[in-house]
Design an enzyme around this catalytic site. Sequence first.
Site, short mmCIF file in Angstrom:
data_model
loop_
_atom_site.label_atom_id
_atom_site.label_comp_id
_atom_site.label_asym_id
_atom_site.label_seq_id
_atom_site.Cartn_x
_atom_site.Cartn_y
_atom_site.Cartn_z
N HIS A 1 -4.98 9.43 0.66
CA HIS A 1 -5.02 8.53 1.83
C HIS A 1 -5.79 9.14 3.00
O HIS A 1 -5.33 9.13 4.14
CB HIS A 1 -3.59 8.18 2.26
CG HIS A 1 -3.49 6.90 3.05
ND1 HIS A 1 -3.88 6.80 4.37
CD2 HIS A 1 -3.04 5.68 2.71
CE1 HIS A 1 -3.65 5.58 4.80
NE2 HIS A 1 -3.15 4.86 3.81
N ASP B 1 0.81 -1.22 0.00
CA ASP B 1 0.00 0.00 0.00
C ASP B 1 0.84 1.27 0.00
O ASP B 1 2.00 1.27 0.42
CB ASP B 1 -0.89 0.04 1.25
CG ASP B 1 -2.07 -0.91 1.15
OD1 ASP B 1 -2.11 -1.73 0.22
OD2 ASP B 1 -2.95 -0.84 2.04
N HIS C 1 -6.05 3.20 -4.01
CA HIS C 1 -5.96 3.45 -2.57
C HIS C 1 -6.25 4.91 -2.25
O HIS C 1 -5.74 5.45 -1.27
CB HIS C 1 -4.58 3.05 -2.07
CG HIS C 1 -4.49 2.76 -0.60
ND1 HIS C 1 -5.45 2.07 0.09
CD2 HIS C 1 -3.53 3.09 0.32
CE1 HIS C 1 -5.09 1.96 1.36
NE2 HIS C 1 -3.95 2.59 1.53
N HIS D 1 3.69 -2.40 3.08
CA HIS D 1 3.71 -1.05 2.54
C HIS D 1 5.02 -0.78 1.81
O HIS D 1 6.08 -1.24 2.23
CB HIS D 1 3.52 -0.02 3.66
CG HIS D 1 2.19 -0.11 4.33
ND1 HIS D 1 1.90 -1.07 5.27
CD2 HIS D 1 1.05 0.63 4.17
CE1 HIS D 1 0.65 -0.93 5.67
NE2 HIS D 1 0.11 0.09 5.02
#
Length: 280
Positions: free
Chosen positions: A153, A98, A149, A245
């Site tokens: 964020h 991510d 995503h 990540h």
Amino acid sequence: MKSDQNDPGRRALFRGAALLGLAAVAGCAGTGGAGAPHSAAPAAGGPQAAKAMRPSLYRLQPLAGYGPPHAAPEHLKVRREPILQMDAHDRSVVLTFDDGPDPRYTPQILRTLREHEVRAMFFVCGEQVEWNRDLLREMADDGHVVGNHTWTHPLLTTMSRSAVRSEIERTCEIIDDTIGEPPAWFRAPYGAWNRNVFRIGAGLGMEPLAWTLDTNDWTEPVPGTRAIVRTVRAEAAPGVVVLSHDAGGNRSHSVAALRTYLPELLESGYRIMVPRRRGV
């Protein structure tokens, strides 16, 4: 990525995601049948290298068949929970990353995946893509799945419908503009979902995907390479979706851990897979 994404309070929201759904779906490349529990322990076995596949085989369509983007609301199939687990029929594991792409860490992760000829999923943020389009193209060229995503964020569950749509739709557009295809998968930041988020994602033709195995590489202080590896060793099981990540903070430990646990998973008989598109 904004620096406040490293705030422990924001990252702590990840911990609630595993409680949001129990859905298991068929759909790992090369697999079939219904989903299975992920409690089975890894069995000993010889090395099993993943086969290198042409990138086109990993360009997805939504598994649920949501239909074209902007379909009429009454025809949308909207989930109430994110998908947490993939089909466990053949001891498959899905690796996801991510917050990227990030020129400091993403290239190293791509290199490791390439060395072992496996594919992963990258849930990217639009503001990161804006400055790193070449890395997004590299992901697609290597056959990895590029997911949405959001743009910055944010915590979507605190935002208006129009703001949520902007965050998600802008990211779909920049992904499509960069690699020639819109994303077929969406992951909410912090694993925070509500009906509004599910419905907008479905309207844009995407499936919602959460995770089953959290490496905790987002926590502060960073747990370190050995701790990340221990977590994967302890919780790996058929069908799990691994959360890691490649941006949003110091991800050097995530990079180093992948170099250790990826070959171990393969040697113990796991197949590192990505969801397949319908009909493949």
